[in-house]
Design a protein around this motif. Sequence first.
Motif, PDB file in Angstrom:
ATOM      1  N   LEU A  93       0.833  -1.203   0.000  1.00  0.00           N
ATOM      2  CA  LEU A  93       0.000   0.000   0.000  1.00  0.00           C
ATOM      3  C   LEU A  93       0.864   1.247   0.000  1.00  0.00           C
ATOM      4  O   LEU A  93       2.014   1.228   0.431  1.00  0.00           O
ATOM      5  N   ASN A  94       0.302   2.334  -0.500  1.00  0.00           N
ATOM      6  CA  ASN A  94       0.944   3.646  -0.514  1.00  0.00           C
ATOM      7  C   ASN A  94       0.034   4.655   0.166  1.00  0.00           C
ATOM      8  O   ASN A  94      -1.194   4.578   0.035  1.00  0.00           O
ATOM      9  N   VAL A  95       0.627   5.589   0.872  1.00  0.00           N
ATOM     10  CA  VAL A  95      -0.121   6.683   1.488  1.00  0.00           C
ATOM     11  C   VAL A  95       0.431   7.983   0.931  1.00  0.00           C
ATOM     12  O   VAL A  95       1.627   8.257   1.040  1.00  0.00           O
ATOM     13  N   GLU A  96      -0.439   8.784   0.338  1.00  0.00           N
ATOM     14  CA  GLU A  96      -0.019  10.008  -0.324  1.00  0.00           C
ATOM     15  C   GLU A  96       0.139  11.161   0.667  1.00  0.00           C
ATOM     16  O   GLU A  96      -0.481  11.183   1.728  1.00  0.00           O
ATOM     17  N   GLU A  97       0.975  12.114   0.287  1.00  0.00           N
ATOM     18  CA  GLU A  97       1.213  13.289   1.129  1.00  0.00           C
ATOM     19  C   GLU A  97      -0.089  14.051   1.363  1.00  0.00           C
ATOM     20  O   GLU A  97      -0.853  14.300   0.431  1.00  0.00           O
ATOM     21  N   GLY A  98      -0.369  14.397   2.616  1.00  0.00           N
ATOM     22  CA  GLY A  98      -1.564  15.148   2.956  1.00  0.00           C
ATOM     23  C   GLY A  98      -2.823  14.327   3.078  1.00  0.00           C
ATOM     24  O   GLY A  98      -3.897  14.863   3.356  1.00  0.00           O
ATOM     25  N   GLU A  99      -2.708  13.017   2.942  1.00  0.00           N
ATOM     26  CA  GLU A  99      -3.865  12.135   2.971  1.00  0.00           C
ATOM     27  C   GLU A  99      -4.174  11.691   4.403  1.00  0.00           C
ATOM     28  O   GLU A  99      -3.308  11.609   5.258  1.00  0.00           O
ATOM     29  N   VAL A 100      -5.463  11.409   4.661  1.00  0.00           N
ATOM     30  CA  VAL A 100      -5.861  10.694   5.870  1.00  0.00           C
ATOM     31  C   VAL A 100      -6.276   9.295   5.411  1.00  0.00           C
ATOM     32  O   VAL A 100      -7.305   9.122   4.768  1.00  0.00           O
ATOM     33  N   PHE A 101      -5.438   8.329   5.723  1.00  0.00           N
ATOM     34  CA  PHE A 101      -5.586   6.972   5.182  1.00  0.00           C
ATOM     35  C   PHE A 101      -6.064   6.031   6.287  1.00  0.00           C
ATOM     36  O   PHE A 101      -5.479   5.985   7.372  1.00  0.00           O
ATOM     37  N   GLY A 102      -7.121   5.289   6.014  1.00  0.00           N
ATOM     38  CA  GLY A 102      -7.675   4.360   6.979  1.00  0.00           C
ATOM     39  C   GLY A 102      -7.176   2.941   6.779  1.00  0.00           C
ATOM     40  O   GLY A 102      -7.010   2.487   5.644  1.00  0.00           O
ATOM     41  N   PHE A 103      -6.938   2.262   7.879  1.00  0.00           N
ATOM     42  CA  PHE A 103      -6.439   0.874   7.862  1.00  0.00           C
ATOM     43  C   PHE A 103      -7.368   0.066   8.760  1.00  0.00           C
ATOM     44  O   PHE A 103      -7.299   0.172   9.987  1.00  0.00           O
ATOM     45  N   ILE A 104      -8.254  -0.716   8.156  1.00  0.00           N
ATOM     46  CA  ILE A 104      -9.351  -1.343   8.876  1.00  0.00           C
ATOM     47  C   ILE A 104      -9.163  -2.843   8.984  1.00  0.00           C
ATOM     48  O   ILE A 104      -8.771  -3.504   8.025  1.00  0.00           O
ATOM     49  N   GLY A 105      -9.499  -3.365  10.128  1.00  0.00           N
ATOM     50  CA  GLY A 105      -9.516  -4.811  10.318  1.00  0.00           C
ATOM     51  C   GLY A 105      -9.840  -5.131  11.762  1.00  0.00           C
ATOM     52  O   GLY A 105      -9.574  -4.317  12.658  1.00  0.00           O
ATOM     53  N   PRO A 106     -10.416  -6.285  12.025  1.00  0.00           N
ATOM     54  CA  PRO A 106     -10.709  -6.664  13.413  1.00  0.00           C
ATOM     55  C   PRO A 106      -9.420  -6.932  14.176  1.00  0.00           C
ATOM     56  O   PRO A 106      -8.337  -7.028  13.597  1.00  0.00           O
ATOM     57  N   ASN A 107      -9.533  -7.071  15.484  1.00  0.00           N
ATOM     58  CA  ASN A 107      -8.367  -7.380  16.297  1.00  0.00           C
ATOM     59  C   ASN A 107      -7.717  -8.677  15.831  1.00  0.00           C
ATOM     60  O   ASN A 107      -8.405  -9.672  15.581  1.00  0.00           O
ATOM     61  N   GLY A 108      -6.400  -8.650  15.685  1.00  0.00           N
ATOM     62  CA  GLY A 108      -5.678  -9.839  15.244  1.00  0.00           C
ATOM     63  C   GLY A 108      -5.515  -9.964  13.745  1.00  0.00           C
ATOM     64  O   GLY A 108      -4.909 -10.926  13.263  1.00  0.00           O
ATOM     65  N   ALA A 109      -5.990  -8.970  12.987  1.00  0.00           N
ATOM     66  CA  ALA A 109      -5.912  -9.059  11.526  1.00  0.00           C
ATOM     67  C   ALA A 109      -4.530  -8.713  10.986  1.00  0.00           C
ATOM     68  O   ALA A 109      -4.206  -9.071   9.853  1.00  0.00           O
ATOM     69  N   GLY A 110      -3.710  -7.997  11.781  1.00  0.00           N
ATOM     70  CA  GLY A 110      -2.374  -7.639  11.326  1.00  0.00           C
ATOM     71  C   GLY A 110      -2.106  -6.150  11.289  1.00  0.00           C
ATOM     72  O   GLY A 110      -1.055  -5.715  10.802  1.00  0.00           O
ATOM     73  N   LYS A 111      -3.016  -5.336  11.830  1.00  0.00           N
ATOM     74  CA  LYS A 111      -2.852  -3.880  11.784  1.00  0.00           C
ATOM     75  C   LYS A 111      -1.628  -3.434  12.584  1.00  0.00           C
ATOM     76  O   LYS A 111      -0.768  -2.710  12.082  1.00  0.00           O
ATOM     77  N   SER A 112      -1.551  -3.865  13.843  1.00  0.00           N
ATOM     78  CA  SER A 112      -0.441  -3.423  14.698  1.00  0.00           C
ATOM     79  C   SER A 112       0.897  -3.973  14.220  1.00  0.00           C
ATOM     80  O   SER A 112       1.919  -3.290  14.305  1.00  0.00           O
ATOM     81  N   THR A 113       0.903  -5.204  13.705  1.00  0.00           N
ATOM     82  CA  THR A 113       2.144  -5.766  13.169  1.00  0.00           C
ATOM     83  C   THR A 113       2.647  -4.926  12.000  1.00  0.00           C
ATOM     84  O   THR A 113       3.844  -4.630  11.894  1.00  0.00           O
ATOM     85  N   THR A 114       1.739  -4.511  11.122  1.00  0.00           N
ATOM     86  CA  THR A 114       2.116  -3.659   9.993  1.00  0.00           C
ATOM     87  C   THR A 114       2.709  -2.351  10.488  1.00  0.00           C
ATOM     88  O   THR A 114       3.761  -1.902  10.016  1.00  0.00           O
ATOM     89  N   ILE A 115       2.066  -1.732  11.461  1.00  0.00           N
ATOM     90  CA  ILE A 115       2.533  -0.450  11.976  1.00  0.00           C
ATOM     91  C   ILE A 115       3.884  -0.594  12.673  1.00  0.00           C
ATOM     92  O   ILE A 115       4.798   0.216  12.463  1.00  0.00           O
ATOM     93  N   ARG A 116       4.038  -1.611  13.494  1.00  0.00           N
ATOM     94  CA  ARG A 116       5.301  -1.788  14.219  1.00  0.00           C
ATOM     95  C   ARG A 116       6.456  -2.093  13.270  1.00  0.00           C
ATOM     96  O   ARG A 116       7.589  -1.665  13.506  1.00  0.00           O
ATOM     97  N   THR A 117       6.160  -2.805  12.203  1.00  0.00           N
ATOM     98  CA  THR A 117       7.187  -3.053  11.194  1.00  0.00           C
ATOM     99  C   THR A 117       7.507  -1.760  10.446  1.00  0.00           C
ATOM    100  O   THR A 117       8.675  -1.446  10.182  1.00  0.00           O
ATOM    101  N   LEU A 118       6.469  -0.998  10.142  1.00  0.00           N
ATOM    102  CA  LEU A 118       6.644   0.288   9.466  1.00  0.00           C
ATOM    103  C   LEU A 118       7.496   1.240  10.298  1.00  0.00           C
ATOM    104  O   LEU A 118       8.325   1.984   9.772  1.00  0.00           O
ATOM    105  N   LEU A 119       7.335   1.185  11.616  1.00  0.00           N
ATOM    106  CA  LEU A 119       8.085   2.071  12.508  1.00  0.00           C
ATOM    107  C   LEU A 119       9.488   1.561  12.819  1.00  0.00           C
ATOM    108  O   LEU A 119      10.260   2.235  13.496  1.00  0.00           O
ATOM    109  N   GLY A 120       9.813   0.353  12.355  1.00  0.00           N
ATOM    110  CA  GLY A 120      11.121  -0.209  12.641  1.00  0.00           C
ATOM    111  C   GLY A 120      11.226  -0.791  14.038  1.00  0.00           C
ATOM    112  O   GLY A 120      12.329  -1.075  14.515  1.00  0.00           O
ATOM    113  N   LEU A 121      10.080  -0.985  14.716  1.00  0.00           N
ATOM    114  CA  LEU A 121      10.088  -1.568  16.049  1.00  0.00           C
ATOM    115  C   LEU A 121      10.287  -3.080  15.997  1.00  0.00           C
ATOM    116  O   LEU A 121      10.787  -3.680  16.943  1.00  0.00           O
TER     117      LEU A 121
END
Length: 293
Positions: A24-52
């Motif tokens: 996925l890509n997020v454009e400059e100035g955009e408000v981008f939604g990332f939807i899924g139930p608990n356990g779908a992979g949202k936090s894993t994606t974010i933590r990987t994105l942050l280098g955590l």
Amino acid sequence: MNVIEIKNLTKHYGKARGIMDVNLNVEEGEVFGFIGPNGAGKSTTIRTLLGLIYPTSGSATIFGKSCIESPEVRKELGYLPSEVFYYDNMRVIDLLKYSASFYKRDCTRRINELAEIMDLDLKKKIDDLSFGNKKKVGIVQGLLHEPKLIILDEPTSGLDPLMQQRFFELIEEENKKGATVFFSSHILGEVQKMCSRVAFIKEGKIIKLEKMSTLQENNYKRISIETKSVISKETFNINGMSDFEMKGNTTNFIFKGNINSIMKKIAELELRNITIEDPDLEEIFMHYYTKED
């Protein structure tokens, strides 16, 4: 310009599923939604994105720089995790000043402004705060340096309705000033209110990426009909139907496609009543989430 670029991002936890081939890509100035139930992979994606956490494979960049190899990009990030934890003996103001020191700038005025908006008492100790007030600390901490990219992971948990509204207004103002927002949530109404595009994640995979306006356009309709006699499900054997339910003489379903095709079917029936309306985002989401891969 893409502020976030994620390509084939995969994270395995041994034999356990994490995320698989997320793109996925997020454009400059955009408000981008990332939807899924608990356990779908949202936090894993974010933590990987942050280098955590490190990805198993694939890549993620922020402002064109690798999230893993270029830690300096984090200076332009504001991050609010779903749960916040702090040193209990610190006062709120001391914690926030300590956070501001990492950015080598005087954020005192900004801290006071944000604290006033979120009704946060800066003099209190962390261990005297409720969960909701600790979440307010996290909001101020994530925004005090006026980041160019704001990453929110289930940001409103613990906030009462009034504070949730103030939070949304605050994020809207930051976006108007130029900040890009990546907003992860399982509360669909929040995303519907805030975002211009949305990605659905299911079992670690992106199953749909769409403009919010497209999701809510007229190609989706919630249809309810009441007939004079009971009809069979085979009567509506037509592509584009989902969420089909029959109770006595009443039939409900969501239809996606050319409205004329379904109206031809309905015109063949002896009707008592008919209702056609736009489905809400939750119904659209459940259409994607429950259908077969």
